[in-house]
Design an enzyme around this catalytic site. Structure first.
Site, PDB file in Angstrom:
ATOM      1  N   HIS A 212      11.569 -40.038 -65.447  1.00 12.91           N
ATOM      2  CA  HIS A 212      12.989 -40.082 -65.073  1.00 12.91           C
ATOM      3  C   HIS A 212      13.404 -39.015 -64.058  1.00 12.91           C
ATOM      4  O   HIS A 212      14.499 -39.048 -63.550  1.00 12.91           O
ATOM      5  CB  HIS A 212      13.875 -39.945 -66.314  1.00 12.91           C
ATOM      6  CG  HIS A 212      13.932 -38.555 -66.863  1.00 12.91           C
ATOM      7  ND1 HIS A 212      12.870 -37.953 -67.465  1.00 12.91           N
ATOM      8  CD2 HIS A 212      14.925 -37.641 -66.881  1.00 12.91           C
ATOM      9  CE1 HIS A 212      13.198 -36.731 -67.838  1.00 12.91           C
ATOM     10  NE2 HIS A 212      14.439 -36.504 -67.489  1.00 12.91           N
TER      11      HIS A 212
HETATM   12  N1  UDP Z   1      12.770 -39.377 -76.066  1.00 10.38           N
HETATM   13  C1  UDP Z   1      13.261 -40.267 -77.008  1.00 10.38           C
HETATM   14  N2  UDP Z   1      13.198 -41.609 -76.756  1.00 10.38           N
HETATM   15  C2  UDP Z   1      12.654 -42.109 -75.607  1.00 10.38           C
HETATM   16  C3  UDP Z   1      12.154 -41.187 -74.648  1.00 10.38           C
HETATM   17  C4  UDP Z   1      12.224 -39.830 -74.908  1.00 10.38           C
HETATM   18  O1  UDP Z   1      13.739 -39.864 -78.067  1.00 10.38           O
HETATM   19  O2  UDP Z   1      12.634 -43.330 -75.434  1.00 10.38           O
HETATM   20  C5  UDP Z   1      12.898 -37.935 -76.341  1.00 10.38           C
HETATM   21  C6  UDP Z   1      11.648 -37.123 -76.143  1.00 10.38           C
HETATM   22  O3  UDP Z   1      10.878 -37.092 -77.308  1.00 10.38           O
HETATM   23  C7  UDP Z   1      12.192 -35.744 -75.795  1.00 10.38           C
HETATM   24  C8  UDP Z   1      13.468 -36.069 -75.086  1.00 10.38           C
HETATM   25  O4  UDP Z   1      13.812 -37.408 -75.386  1.00 10.38           O
HETATM   26  O5  UDP Z   1      12.530 -35.010 -76.956  1.00 10.38           O
HETATM   27  C9  UDP Z   1      13.223 -35.868 -73.620  1.00 10.38           C
HETATM   28  O6  UDP Z   1      14.310 -36.224 -72.921  1.00 10.38           O
HETATM   29  P1  UDP Z   1      14.264 -36.324 -71.352  1.00 10.38           P
HETATM   30  O7  UDP Z   1      12.895 -36.713 -70.927  1.00 10.38           O
HETATM   31  O8  UDP Z   1      15.411 -37.176 -70.986  1.00 10.38           O
HETATM   32  O9  UDP Z   1      14.619 -34.839 -70.873  1.00 10.38           O
HETATM   33  P2  UDP Z   1      13.765 -33.553 -70.580  1.00 10.38           P
HETATM   34  O10 UDP Z   1      13.003 -33.182 -71.799  1.00 10.38           O
HETATM   35  O11 UDP Z   1      12.905 -33.847 -69.415  1.00 10.38           O
HETATM   36  O12 UDP Z   1      14.784 -32.517 -70.242  1.00 10.38           O
END
Ligand code: UDP
Length: 379
Positions: A212
């Site tokens: 993403h």
């Molecule tokens: N996650 C979730 N469902 C999904 C994809 C990701 O619960 O379908 C969780 C994942 O385990 C992590 C979080 O969402 O804890 C990550 O979010 P994102 O990738 O949006 O943000 P980042 O961590 O890159 O800031």
């Protein structure tokens, strides 16, 4: 860890958040703070898939919701949040403000606390990708330099802060709250088996992917490079499950790349417990997410990080993760890691997470309470 707790008045600690990872990683701290926690949600992610079910599943209290923030460019999100947070803090002054990570909500919460001279706690301080093209890097740096208590997850994070001359007394090495949230939210073995069955998957035989970040979704070339490699892996017989972030789904449609999703199993984002269950049994994770770089170390699963840089070198150093470019390097490394999957999984199962012992949220709650108690209430 048994640490003494000081009572704080109800709803006196403002927790400012706005996205899925903040809900996940702040959940254990919110539970530690109990009735003292007052949630303010900027609405940056505010729908059932990215927020509603996370609030419910993580048993979080109902947040105060800011309006008109989601969908704006970065400056507008920060400005709209800041304005409303300032009103909320003027209306009822918190004894401390807590923010987490590196989002626009994190920066807005930090600036709002700073403007009213309210003690500010930054959870997950000191992460640095040293990539100034990332808005998250700017958010982190700015927040760290106004925070009063910087909760660094690791010694590496603390060293980054010292290198920027942050005073030692503002830094605490706490571990990362992700360890306890994963342990608490991971479903038990029979539930995990049922979830895998529902997706038609067998343990240790599939790839779980998420993408993403702007560097992979802002241009057709970048997104095509990722999807082409995932499509090739799926075409060669390894199922690829791909819960698609709304930004990625929109980008794939905009760039005419949905044809590359035919052999990949592209699904809507899943809830947190379900995601952990799927990640726990994946032969390989492929992602540009920040949180997944930490979660893979608790789950003992290998991860290819599709990024130019990482602010989480600990996962790479411990052997859980490797950085790859979105084109052929992704495909080639994935095939190598899938071919020696059994040995790798056995090794990682016995490798401790570099992100702490599962007590970070207890430590942070205690430190926050001390900070609030030590700060005289302004008139
Ligand atoms: N996650 C979730 N469902 C999904 C994809 C990701 O619960 O379908 C969780 C994942 O385990 C992590 C979080 O969402 O804890 C990550 O979010 P994102 O990738 O949006 O943000 P980042 O961590 O890159 O800031």
């Amino acid at each position: 860890m048994n640490v003494p707790r000081l009572p704080l008045p109800a709803a006196s600690v403002a927790i400012v958040l706005g996205t899925r990872p903040e809900l996940v990683k702040l959940a254990p701290l919110i539970h530690e703070l109990g009735p003292a926690a007052r949630l303010l949600h900027t609405g940056q992610h505010w729908d059932e898939a990215m927020s509603g079910r996370f609030l419910r599943d993580l048993a979080l209290p109902r947040p105060e919701l800011l309006t008109g923030v989601g969908g704006r460019p970065r400056a507008g999100q920060i400005a709209h949040s800041l304005d409303q947070l300032d009103d909320a803090f003027a209306d009822r002054r918190p004894v401390a403000v807590v923010v987490q990570g590196d989002t626009n909500a994190t920066l807005a919460g930090a600036l709002a606390a700073n403007a009213r001279d309210i003690p500010l706690v930054h959870v997950e301080a000191g992460l640095r990708s040293f990539d100034r093209a990332m808005p998250e890097e700017h958010n982190r740096v700015m927040v760290d330099h106004v925070a009063d208590l910087l909760c660094a997850a690791t010694e590496t994070n603390a060293a980054n802060l010292r290198a920027e001359s942050v005073a030692e007394e503002r830094i605490a090495v706490t571990g990362n709250t992700v360890v306890e949230v994963v342990r608490r939210q991971l479903p038990d073995a029979p539930t995990r088996a049922a979830l895998l069955d529902a997706h038609g998957l067998r343990p240790d035989t599939y790839v779980l992917a998420t993408v993403h970040r702007p560097e992979n979704t802002d241009t057709a070339e970048a997104l095509r490079a990722v999807l082409t490699e995932l499509d090739t892996i799926a075409g060669a017989g390894t199922p690829v499950l791909f819960p698609m972030h709304p930004r990625t789904r929109a980008a794939a449609a905009r760039f005419g790349l949905t044809g590359l999703l035919r052999r990949i199993t592209a699904i809507e984002p899943v809830g947190y417990a379900e995601f952990l269950a799927l990640a726990r049994h994946a032969a390989l994770l492929v992602s540009d997410s920040g949180g997944i770089q930490e979660e893979c170390t608790v789950l003992g699963r290998p991860l290819l990080v599709v990024r130019r840089s990482t602010e989480r070198p600990e996962a790479v150093a411990a052997g859980f993760a490797a950085l790859v470019r979105p084109g052929p390097q992704l495909g080639e490394t994935a095939r190598t890691w899938l071919s020696d999957s059994q040995d790798r999984l056995a090794h990682l199962a016995n490798t401790p997470s570099p992100y702490g012992d599962g007590s970070a949220s207890t430590r942070i709650a205690h430190l926050t309470t001390h900070l609030a108690e030590a700060t005289p209430i302004a008139a």
